[in-house]
Design a protein around this motif. Structure first.
Motif, PDB file in Angstrom:
ATOM      1  N   TRP A 119       0.852  -0.888  -0.053  1.00 58.41           N
ATOM      2  CA  TRP A 119       0.307   0.035  -0.213  1.00 58.41           C
ATOM      3  C   TRP A 119       0.794   0.939   0.053  1.00 58.41           C
ATOM      4  CZ3 TRP A 119      -4.729   0.433  -0.515  1.00 58.41           C
ATOM      5  CH2 TRP A 119      -6.020  -0.908  -0.383  1.00 58.41           C
ATOM      6  N   LEU A 120       0.364   2.041  -0.819  1.00 60.87           N
ATOM      7  CA  LEU A 120       0.897   3.439  -1.004  1.00 60.87           C
ATOM      8  C   LEU A 120       0.768   4.588  -0.492  1.00 60.87           C
ATOM      9  CD1 LEU A 120       2.215   3.055  -4.439  1.00 60.87           C
ATOM     10  CD2 LEU A 120       4.178   2.272  -3.236  1.00 60.87           C
ATOM     11  N   ILE A 121       2.050   5.430   0.708  1.00 64.27           N
ATOM     12  CA  ILE A 121       1.177   6.413   1.446  1.00 64.27           C
ATOM     13  C   ILE A 121       1.678   7.778   1.030  1.00 64.27           C
ATOM     14  CG2 ILE A 121       0.467   6.855   3.852  1.00 64.27           C
ATOM     15  CD1 ILE A 121       1.476   4.152   4.629  1.00 64.27           C
ATOM     16  N   PRO A 122       1.336   8.688   1.124  1.00 68.27           N
ATOM     17  CA  PRO A 122       2.067   9.919   1.098  1.00 68.27           C
ATOM     18  C   PRO A 122       3.055  10.700   2.394  1.00 68.27           C
ATOM     19  CG  PRO A 122      -0.471   9.733   0.245  1.00 68.27           C
ATOM     20  CD  PRO A 122      -0.194   8.916   0.948  1.00 68.27           C
ATOM     21  N   GLU A 123       3.801  10.924   2.350  1.00 66.41           N
ATOM     22  CA  GLU A 123       4.456  11.730   3.442  1.00 66.41           C
ATOM     23  C   GLU A 123       3.621  12.095   3.988  1.00 66.41           C
ATOM     24  OE1 GLU A 123       6.970  13.871   1.645  1.00 66.41           O
ATOM     25  OE2 GLU A 123       8.678  11.918   0.816  1.00 66.41           O
ATOM     26  N   GLY A 124       3.607  11.904   5.445  1.00 69.08           N
ATOM     27  CA  GLY A 124       3.076  12.398   6.608  1.00 69.08           C
ATOM     28  C   GLY A 124       1.342  11.962   7.048  1.00 69.08           C
ATOM     29  N   ALA A 125       0.630  11.143   6.295  1.00 73.23           N
ATOM     30  CA  ALA A 125       0.081  10.041   6.551  1.00 73.23           C
ATOM     31  C   ALA A 125       0.557   8.556   7.546  1.00 73.23           C
ATOM     32  CB  ALA A 125      -0.782  10.018   5.260  1.00 73.23           C
ATOM     33  N   GLU A 126       1.684   8.157   8.068  1.00 71.43           N
ATOM     34  CA  GLU A 126       1.527   7.541   8.127  1.00 71.43           C
ATOM     35  C   GLU A 126       1.412   6.731   9.814  1.00 71.43           C
ATOM     36  OE1 GLU A 126       5.419   9.300   8.028  1.00 71.43           O
ATOM     37  OE2 GLU A 126       3.617   9.565   7.151  1.00 71.43           O
ATOM     38  N   GLY A 127       0.864   7.931  10.817  1.00 68.67           N
ATOM     39  CA  GLY A 127       0.537   7.325  11.323  1.00 68.67           C
ATOM     40  C   GLY A 127      -0.409   6.877  12.426  1.00 68.67           C
ATOM     41  N   THR A 128      -1.686   6.831  11.082  1.00 61.83           N
ATOM     42  CA  THR A 128      -2.865   6.087  11.135  1.00 61.83           C
ATOM     43  C   THR A 128      -2.438   4.302  10.698  1.00 61.83           C
ATOM     44  OG1 THR A 128      -4.090   6.141   8.765  1.00 61.83           O
ATOM     45  CG2 THR A 128      -4.516   7.778  10.314  1.00 61.83           C
ATOM     46  N   ILE A 129      -1.683   4.096  10.675  1.00 61.18           N
ATOM     47  CA  ILE A 129      -0.988   2.528  10.278  1.00 61.18           C
ATOM     48  C   ILE A 129      -0.847   1.284  11.515  1.00 61.18           C
ATOM     49  CG2 ILE A 129       0.652   1.456   9.107  1.00 61.18           C
ATOM     50  CD1 ILE A 129      -1.218   2.828   7.206  1.00 61.18           C
ATOM     51  N   PRO A 130      -0.141   2.357  12.667  1.00 60.90           N
ATOM     52  CA  PRO A 130      -0.619   1.082  13.753  1.00 60.90           C
ATOM     53  C   PRO A 130      -1.940   1.254  13.795  1.00 60.90           C
ATOM     54  CG  PRO A 130       1.063   2.502  13.994  1.00 60.90           C
ATOM     55  CD  PRO A 130       0.275   3.505  12.300  1.00 60.90           C
ATOM     56  N   ASP A 131      -2.596   1.162  13.393  1.00 62.44           N
ATOM     57  CA  ASP A 131      -4.311   1.364  13.697  1.00 62.44           C
ATOM     58  C   ASP A 131      -5.285   0.569  13.578  1.00 62.44           C
ATOM     59  OD1 ASP A 131      -6.621   1.724  15.218  1.00 62.44           O
ATOM     60  OD2 ASP A 131      -7.600   2.512  13.512  1.00 62.44           O
ATOM     61  N   LEU A 132      -4.955   0.795  11.626  1.00 68.93           N
ATOM     62  CA  LEU A 132      -4.713  -0.226  10.873  1.00 68.93           C
ATOM     63  C   LEU A 132      -4.056  -1.947  10.812  1.00 68.93           C
ATOM     64  CD1 LEU A 132      -6.493  -0.689   8.397  1.00 68.93           C
ATOM     65  CD2 LEU A 132      -4.642   0.110   6.955  1.00 68.93           C
ATOM     66  N   GLU A 133      -3.104  -1.835  10.745  1.00 73.91           N
ATOM     67  CA  GLU A 133      -2.909  -2.953  11.625  1.00 73.91           C
ATOM     68  C   GLU A 133      -3.145  -3.956  12.649  1.00 73.91           C
ATOM     69  OE1 GLU A 133       1.268  -3.025   9.613  1.00 73.91           O
ATOM     70  OE2 GLU A 133       2.136  -2.068  10.997  1.00 73.91           O
ATOM     71  N   GLU A 134      -3.331  -3.209  13.469  1.00 71.89           N
ATOM     72  CA  GLU A 134      -4.193  -3.800  14.819  1.00 71.89           C
ATOM     73  C   GLU A 134      -5.495  -4.513  14.603  1.00 71.89           C
ATOM     74  OE1 GLU A 134      -5.556  -2.698  19.066  1.00 71.89           O
ATOM     75  OE2 GLU A 134      -4.718  -1.155  18.375  1.00 71.89           O
ATOM     76  N   LYS A 135      -5.904  -3.705  13.795  1.00 68.40           N
ATOM     77  CA  LYS A 135      -7.392  -3.852  12.714  1.00 68.40           C
ATOM     78  C   LYS A 135      -7.204  -5.531  12.404  1.00 68.40           C
ATOM     79  CE  LYS A 135     -10.582  -0.106  13.466  1.00 68.40           C
ATOM     80  NZ  LYS A 135      -9.067   1.105  14.992  1.00 68.40           N
ATOM     81  N   LEU A 136      -5.734  -5.165  10.999  1.00 66.66           N
ATOM     82  CA  LEU A 136      -6.045  -6.303  10.510  1.00 66.66           C
ATOM     83  C   LEU A 136      -5.360  -7.712  10.860  1.00 66.66           C
ATOM     84  CD1 LEU A 136      -3.768  -4.144   7.527  1.00 66.66           C
ATOM     85  CD2 LEU A 136      -6.332  -5.103   7.407  1.00 66.66           C
ATOM     86  N   SER A 137      -4.375  -7.146  12.467  1.00 64.98           N
ATOM     87  CA  SER A 137      -4.201  -8.236  13.076  1.00 64.98           C
ATOM     88  C   SER A 137      -5.386  -9.676  13.065  1.00 64.98           C
ATOM     89  CB  SER A 137      -3.357  -7.892  13.971  1.00 64.98           C
ATOM     90  OG  SER A 137      -3.990  -7.834  14.929  1.00 64.98           O
ATOM     91  N   LYS A 138      -6.227  -8.468  13.297  1.00 60.85           N
ATOM     92  CA  LYS A 138      -7.421  -9.851  13.877  1.00 60.85           C
ATOM     93  C   LYS A 138      -8.152 -10.398  12.781  1.00 60.85           C
ATOM     94  CE  LYS A 138      -8.670  -6.222  17.732  1.00 60.85           C
ATOM     95  NZ  LYS A 138      -9.496  -4.921  17.742  1.00 60.85           N
ATOM     96  N   ILE A 139      -7.765 -10.187  11.539  1.00 59.51           N
ATOM     97  CA  ILE A 139      -8.496 -11.075  10.961  1.00 59.51           C
ATOM     98  C   ILE A 139      -7.250 -11.738  10.067  1.00 59.51           C
ATOM     99  CG2 ILE A 139      -8.556 -10.768   8.373  1.00 59.51           C
ATOM    100  CD1 ILE A 139      -9.958  -8.071   8.301  1.00 59.51           C
TER     101      ILE A 139
END
Length: 217
Positions: free
Chosen positions: A97-117
């Protein structure tokens, strides 16, 4: 007569089997190539988890998460259920997944939710500049536009030579450049089938190459 029949059967059966498999090999379907190779990621590119990421020699499922990543969480979850879960074990398949600079702050939350799958080891989130993202999207040749936040509903398949793969005879749109990750049916019916085709294509090439090497030995 019975003896001749048995001998004839034993002779003909292998011949018929050979002709069948030879025809199958000749008519083996490949996922169409839709354009020229895209540029490699900048040298030294690493994902947020610190892994070195390159397109070359990998089959890449690529998406544009955008600056408003939370608005596309549903897209990522759809891909996680329909594509990532069944195919993430293939060692040369990566999900980027490509992310623009400055938008990486939301990724830890997303990874936590993905880990439940399923474990998130093969999810790779890569930060690029706005210009690099626009350049890569343009090279795909896809008619799908990036949103204002540099995100997209569509995900794409790149082969090991960095070429876009898709369909050139899709019954709905003609040329299918990418797969709408907001549409579960499209992921399930089309992308799933196409992933199977490209994985089978490379497995077949690997087997043929292995046979060639053995002959050389």
């Amino acid at each position: 007569m019975k003896k001749f029949f048995v001998l004839g059967f034993l002779f003909i059966l292998p011949l018929v089997a050979y002709m069948f498999f030879a025809a199958a090999d000749h008519n083996f379907s490949m996922l169409p190539t839709l354009g020229e190779p895209v540029s490699e990621l900048p040298e030294g590119t690493k994902s947020l988890r610190g892994d070195s990421i390159v397109f070359d020699s990998n089959i890449t499922i690529m998406g544009f998460l955008g600056k408003d990543a939370k608005s596309r969480y549903g897209h990522v979850f759809n891909l996680a259920h329909k594509i990532y879960t069944p195919y993430s074990e293939f060692y040369d398949l990566q999900f980027v997944w490509l992310i623009p600079e400055g938008a990486e702050g939301t990724i830890p939350d997303l990874e936590e939710k993905l880990s439940k799958i399923k474990e998130t080891e093969k999810w790779q989130f890569v930060v690029l500049s706005d210009q690099q993202i626009r350049k890569l999207k343009a090279e795909l040749g896809s008619p799908h536009k990036l949103d204002d936040d540099l995100g997209s509903d569509y995900v794409y398949i790149l082969d090991k030579d960095k070429r876009l793969r898709g369909r050139d005879d899709d019954e709905d749109v003609g040329t299918l450049y990418g797969y709408n990750a907001s549409n579960v049916a499209e992921l399930d019916d089309k992308m799933d089938d196409d992933i199977q085709v490209i994985l089978a294509e490379y497995r077949r090439a690997l087997k043929k190459n292995d046979k060639y090497k053995r002959k050389q030995l």
